[in-house]
Design a protein around this motif. Structure first.
Motif, short mmCIF file in Angstrom:
data_model
loop_
_atom_site.label_atom_id
_atom_site.label_comp_id
_atom_site.label_asym_id
_atom_site.label_seq_id
_atom_site.Cartn_x
_atom_site.Cartn_y
_atom_site.Cartn_z
N SER A 28 45.52 67.87 54.21
CA SER A 28 46.41 69.06 54.69
C SER A 28 45.48 70.02 55.52
O SER A 28 46.22 70.78 56.41
N ALA A 36 50.69 69.58 58.92
CA ALA A 36 51.80 70.65 58.59
C ALA A 36 53.03 70.50 59.26
O ALA A 36 53.97 71.15 58.88
N TRP A 38 56.79 69.19 60.46
CA TRP A 38 57.77 68.47 59.73
C TRP A 38 57.70 67.05 59.76
O TRP A 38 58.16 66.71 58.35
N GLU A 39 57.44 66.47 60.70
CA GLU A 39 57.30 64.82 60.59
C GLU A 39 56.32 64.45 59.61
O GLU A 39 56.73 63.61 58.72
N VAL A 41 54.99 66.13 56.97
CA VAL A 41 55.35 66.57 55.68
C VAL A 41 56.64 65.61 55.21
O VAL A 41 56.47 65.29 54.04
N SER A 42 57.49 65.35 56.12
CA SER A 42 58.65 64.70 55.58
C SER A 42 57.98 62.96 55.35
O SER A 42 58.53 62.38 54.30
N ALA A 45 56.51 63.40 51.98
CA ALA A 45 57.75 63.55 50.93
C ALA A 45 58.35 62.36 50.65
O ALA A 45 58.74 62.19 49.28
N ALA A 108 62.95 66.46 47.87
CA ALA A 108 62.57 65.90 49.37
C ALA A 108 62.28 64.47 49.33
O ALA A 108 62.26 63.80 50.31
#
Lengths: 109, 149
Positions: A28, A36, A38-39, A41-42, A45, A108
């Motif tokens: 990270s 960090a 959104w893509e 992190v998704s 997840a 998520a």
């Protein structure tokens, strides 16, 4: 639980955190790209492996951190009833934080 | 008068120095200051984890909420905090490893007869401490270079 067992758990969670938190920090904070975003992190997840890592990191981190805090606080010599109050307060705080923090990656997934 | 004190197993003397004892109570050794730094980094990391978990909550708000939170946190001050967290983690982890080895007796070495000049157990462990500190400094520099570049 006896103090010795609590201390042994502190050691075990510390060793676990070396690997779990180390992996999390490297991925990270030190890896190239935008970890960090959104893509990214998704993507993480959606992975069962990352979910497992996050839950282990959370469990080990909460125990290690709250037990460490307890050790520091108890050096200041409190009456036994205050120690019991502190112990229960830390257990309740730990469970509450775990519930909140675990809900985020689980929802998520 | 005997007072009831904090310990689930046996009573002990009250801590009269309090937090001041972390810094000074006579001639402390290097290891004693590492102990203080271990606590400070531990408390700092605990505070960071609390803030980090709070910030994670923005993920529940969806992409827009998350992106705006990350944009807010991405600034020079945030990078400095990030670096300090990494350095604190490196110190806390390696010093914690040293403490575990010491507490479990792995760094004591073989027993020696008490022949003058005496070498106490702390000095016998000192090389491990210096090696650990060298690794921490090397890691801190490496992480700094990674952050800057």
């Amino acid at each position: 639980m006896k103090e010795t067992r609590l201390k042994i758990l502190q050691y075990i969670t510390g060793i676990g955190l070396f690997f779990f938190a180390g992996t999390h920090l490297i991925v990270s904070h030190l890896s190239s790209g935008e970890p960090a975003s959104w893509e990214s992190v998704s993507d993480r997840a959606a992975s069962a492996g990352w979910l497992t890592l996050y839950l282990l990191l959370l469990t080990f981190g909460l125990y290690h951190g709250l037990h460490g805090l307890r050790t520091i606080i108890l050096e200041f010599s409190f009456p036994n009833y205050a120690v019991r109050v502190l112990d229960w307060a830390l257990v309740v705080i730990g469970i509450a934080i775990f519930g909140y923090a675990a809900y985020i990656p689980i929802s998520a997934f | 008068m005997e007072t009831e004190v904090a310990s689930s197993e046996k009573p002990h003397l009250p801590n009269r120095l309090g937090v001041k004892g972390w810094v000074w109570a006579g001639r402390y050794t290097l290891e004693r200051y590492l102990y203080t730094l271990h606590r400070l980094t531990g408390l700092g990391l605990l505070l960071y984890v609390a803030l980090h978990l709070g910030a994670n909550g923005f993920r529940l708000g969806g992409e827009e909420s998350w992106t705006s939170a990350i944009d807010f946190l991405t600034n020079p001050f945030g990078r400095v905090v990030e670096y300090l967290v990494m350095a604190a983690f490196a110190f806390h982890a390696l010093n914690g490893g040293r403490l575990i080895l010491q507490h479990l007796g792995y760094t004591l070495g073989k027993p020696k007869p008490p022949i003058y000049p005496y070498v106490d157990s702390m000095r016998r462990r000192r090389p491990l401490t210096w090696v650990m500190l060298a690794v921490i400094v090397a890691l801190a520099i490496y992480i700094l270079v990674e952050f800057v570049t």
